[in-house]
Design an enzyme around this catalytic site. Structure first.
Site, PDB file in Angstrom:
ATOM      1  N   ASP A 108       0.850  -1.191   0.000  1.00  0.00           N
ATOM      2  CA  ASP A 108       0.000   0.000   0.000  1.00  0.00           C
ATOM      3  C   ASP A 108       0.893   1.251   0.000  1.00  0.00           C
ATOM      4  OD1 ASP A 108      -3.222   0.529   0.942  1.00  0.00           O
ATOM      5  OD2 ASP A 108      -1.812   2.211   1.101  1.00  0.00           O
ATOM      6  N   ASN A 116     -12.952  -3.159   2.692  1.00  0.00           N
ATOM      7  CA  ASN A 116     -13.896  -2.053   2.781  1.00  0.00           C
ATOM      8  C   ASN A 116     -14.865  -2.176   1.601  1.00  0.00           C
ATOM      9  OD1 ASN A 116     -12.741  -0.800   5.075  1.00  0.00           O
ATOM     10  ND2 ASN A 116     -11.131   0.091   3.795  1.00  0.00           N
ATOM     11  N   HIS A 165     -10.319  -5.257  -3.209  1.00  0.00           N
ATOM     12  CA  HIS A 165      -8.981  -5.540  -2.680  1.00  0.00           C
ATOM     13  C   HIS A 165      -9.078  -5.969  -1.229  1.00  0.00           C
ATOM     14  CE1 HIS A 165      -9.918  -1.240  -2.418  1.00  0.00           C
ATOM     15  NE2 HIS A 165      -9.274  -1.236  -1.260  1.00  0.00           N
ATOM     16  N   HIS A 211      -7.008  -5.823   2.194  1.00  0.00           N
ATOM     17  CA  HIS A 211      -5.875  -5.244   2.905  1.00  0.00           C
ATOM     18  C   HIS A 211      -5.310  -6.338   3.815  1.00  0.00           C
ATOM     19  CE1 HIS A 211      -6.932  -0.852   2.293  1.00  0.00           C
ATOM     20  NE2 HIS A 211      -8.132  -1.384   2.107  1.00  0.00           N
ATOM     21  N   SER A 223     -12.108   3.551  -1.155  1.00  0.00           N
ATOM     22  CA  SER A 223     -11.744   4.695  -1.999  1.00  0.00           C
ATOM     23  C   SER A 223     -11.346   4.280  -3.404  1.00  0.00           C
ATOM     24  CB  SER A 223     -10.604   5.496  -1.353  1.00  0.00           C
ATOM     25  OG  SER A 223      -9.469   4.674  -1.165  1.00  0.00           O
ATOM     26  N   VAL A 224     -10.963   3.017  -3.576  1.00  0.00           N
ATOM     27  CA  VAL A 224     -10.628   2.506  -4.911  1.00  0.00           C
ATOM     28  C   VAL A 224     -11.636   1.403  -5.228  1.00  0.00           C
ATOM     29  CG1 VAL A 224      -8.895   1.409  -6.361  1.00  0.00           C
ATOM     30  CG2 VAL A 224      -8.169   3.049  -4.599  1.00  0.00           C
TER      31      VAL A 224
END
Ligand code: 5GP
Length: 113
Positions: A30, A86, A99, A101, A94-95
């Protein structure tokens, strides 16, 4: 395929510190790490968020989990890491390219804030 920031990383149009790649997914550090280990695992197939995954994506989703485990172990955090997804802007996505994390290397609160 929808173009996202992360498809640009897959296509090497923007640089990233890639730690794992196979035909289905990519893992890279990240850019703004929230822990000593903060790696993102993304499918090469662009799924905007988890709730857009279909039943036929289940093998891919399982693969992402397995890869996250392997990557965390390779990084030396196999016994203590946290996975976060998320799903939606309201919880911090936000993207809009699914994904995982992978976070490790510090204490984590429970429940997460
Ligand atoms: P989200 O907030 O969608 O769950 O997570 C997106 C993550 O992507 C954030 O942790 C953010 O720091 C990371 N990120 C955003 N842009 C880039 C980039 O260009 N390169 C890398 N390596 N990570 C990024």
């Amino acid at each position: 395929m929808t173009d996202t920031l992360f498809t640009k990383i897959i296509d090497r149009e923007i640089p990233a510190d890639i730690v794992y790649e196979d035909e289905q997914c990519l893992a890279f550090r990240d850019i703004n790490p929230k822990a000593p280990m903060h790696i993102l695992v993304i499918p090469k197939k662009c799924i905007a968020k988890l709730t857009e995954a279909k039943q036929n994506d289940e093998p891919l989703l399982g693969h992402l989990m397995t890869v996250a485990s392997v990557v965390a172990s390779k990084e030396g955090y196999g016994d203590a890491f946290r996975l976060v997804v998320n799903n939606g802007a309201a919880v911090g996505q936000s993207v809009f390219h699914l994904h995982l994390h992978i976070l490790g290397g510090r204490d984590f609160m429970w429940p997460p804030g």
